[in-house]
Design an enzyme around this catalytic site. Structure first.
Site, short mmCIF file in Angstrom:
data_model
loop_
_atom_site.label_atom_id
_atom_site.label_comp_id
_atom_site.label_asym_id
_atom_site.label_seq_id
_atom_site.Cartn_x
_atom_site.Cartn_y
_atom_site.Cartn_z
N GLU A 25 -4.64 -21.89 23.82
CA GLU A 25 -4.52 -23.31 23.44
C GLU A 25 -3.30 -23.93 24.12
O GLU A 25 -2.43 -23.23 24.65
CB GLU A 25 -4.39 -23.43 21.93
N LYS A 159 -0.04 -20.04 9.74
CA LYS A 159 1.38 -20.36 9.84
C LYS A 159 2.04 -20.34 8.46
O LYS A 159 1.47 -20.80 7.48
CB LYS A 159 1.57 -21.71 10.51
N1 PSU Z 1 0.46 -21.77 16.39
C1 PSU Z 1 1.74 -21.86 16.77
N2 PSU Z 1 2.25 -23.13 17.01
C2 PSU Z 1 1.46 -24.25 16.93
C3 PSU Z 1 0.09 -24.14 16.53
C4 PSU Z 1 -0.33 -22.86 16.28
O1 PSU Z 1 2.44 -20.84 16.86
O2 PSU Z 1 1.94 -25.35 17.19
C5 PSU Z 1 -0.82 -25.36 16.44
C6 PSU Z 1 -2.24 -24.89 16.72
O3 PSU Z 1 -2.71 -25.65 17.81
C7 PSU Z 1 -3.01 -25.21 15.47
C8 PSU Z 1 -2.29 -26.42 14.99
O4 PSU Z 1 -4.37 -25.41 15.71
O5 PSU Z 1 -0.92 -26.06 15.21
C9 PSU Z 1 -2.63 -26.75 13.56
O6 PSU Z 1 -2.34 -28.09 13.31
P1 PSU Z 1 -2.95 -28.85 12.03
O7 PSU Z 1 -2.31 -28.19 10.85
O8 PSU Z 1 -2.52 -30.29 12.18
O9 PSU Z 1 -4.43 -28.68 12.10
#
Ligand code: PSU
Ligand code: MN
Length: 307
Positions: A25, A159
């Site tokens: 990603e 996370k």
């Molecule tokens: N993993 C990491 N750092 C990030 C992300 C994932 O170590 O920044 C990103 C990924 O792209 C994931 C997103 O899909 O954060 C999730 O965001 P949200 O909670 O707005 O869906």
């Protein structure tokens, strides 16, 4: 394909010849890590995947084009440029226009990977159910995409800023299989362990191959999550993490940070509170996950292209 989607020539060749590929990603480049560490991680991830014999394909949107297999220049742009949009399923097509530079989350990277037949994807931590979701209703569409697509996704857990328990329950509801790579417990992103159990612990990739064979027999859809915990030397104590998260969360509420800004905001605040410890952990786990994903893509190649 079509003229709005640009596929790197090596990636194109690999798809055509059914060779092992791992997608990556770009949101963690634009929003997850600070410059220039974001570039370092993006490049190291690419390198370790190559070292396993698989081909990396980083995905993002460059000047309105969806690109599969970002080159160094593209990575530099997404790493440095201000106002790179973070896109998920709901807004991906809106970013396909001139002068639009956007990074893909887990959800949108899975969409594009599946579109061209890439079956293995590697990230740091997946999105999930946010803490306080009963009030905010903030639930990442990463979870829905894991349900929709048939991929193998390597991560170090959801996370830590999320509600890990609710995320785990929702993953189960959505039929996403959670497999621990050499671990019994679901890892907690910056720490190796939560008190939740994985569906199955595997000790080697041969076991994973068997599982995929059985899934194919019953024509099962939905993704498999492979949990690969952060290395011991970078893992952070749960108490410390909780302390920082609570602080950052309070600040986010005070400044009314919500929606897609919330995850990047919390990650940044916590990296400051931890004096960079969370960044080091994040960098290390992203690269390790890429390596494991590369090995998986290689080992499973034949069976994955069958479906
Ligand atoms: N993993 C990491 N750092 C990030 C992300 C994932 O170590 O920044 C990103 C990924 O792209 C994931 C997103 O899909 O954060 C999730 O965001 P949200 O909670 O707005 O869906
Ligand atoms: Mn969200």
């Amino acid at each position: 394909m079509n003229n709005k989607i640009l596929i790197d020539k090596d990636v194109k060749y690999a798809i055509k010849n059914k060779q092992p590929i791992v997608s990556l990603e770009s949101t963690l480049i634009s929003h997850g890590l600070p410059y220039p560490l974001n570039i370092e991680v993006a490049k190291k991830s690419i390198k370790v995947i190559k070292s396993t014999g698989s081909l990396p394909a980083t995905i993002g949107i460059i000047d309105g084009y969806i690109k599969i297999g970002l080159n160094d220049e593209d990575i530099n742009i997404l790493a440095k440029k201000k106002n790179v949009q973070k896109i998920s399923r709901h807004n991906i097509a809106l970013a396909m226009k001139k002068n639009s530079y956007a990074s893909t989350t887990v959800a949108s990277t899975m969409m594009i990977s599946s579109l061209v037949g890439i079956k293995v994807f590697s990230t740091g931590g997946i999105g999930g159910v946010h803490r306080n979701s009963q009030k905010t209703y903030d639930i990442s569409s990463d979870l829905i995409e894991l349900h929709r697509k048939n991929m193998i996704v390597v991560s170090s857990g959801a996370k830590s800023i999320l509600d890990i328990f609710k995320t785990n329950e929702l993953l189960e509801t959505l039929g996403v299989t959670k497999i621990g790579y050499k671990v019994d417990n679901v890892p907690g992103f910056w720490c190796r362990k939560t008190n939740l159990n994985v569906d199955l612990k595997i000790n080697n990739l041969q076991e994973l191959l068997k599982i995929i064979e059985n899934r194919n027999l019953i024509n099962q859809n939905g993704s498999i999550l492979i949990y690969n915990p952060v290395e011991k030397k970078y893992s952070i104590k749960n108490n410390d993490i909780e302390k920082w998260i609570n602080k950052a969360q309070k600040k986010a509420e005070k400044y009314k940070i919500k929606g897609k800004e919330l995850t990047p905001y919390l990650l940044k605040e916590i990296s400051e509170l931890s004096k960079g410890k969370t960044i080091k952990a994040n960098m290390s786990l992203i690269i390790n996950n890429a390596k494991l994903a590369g090995k998986i893509a290689n080992k499973m190649n034949k069976i994955l292209w069958k479906k």
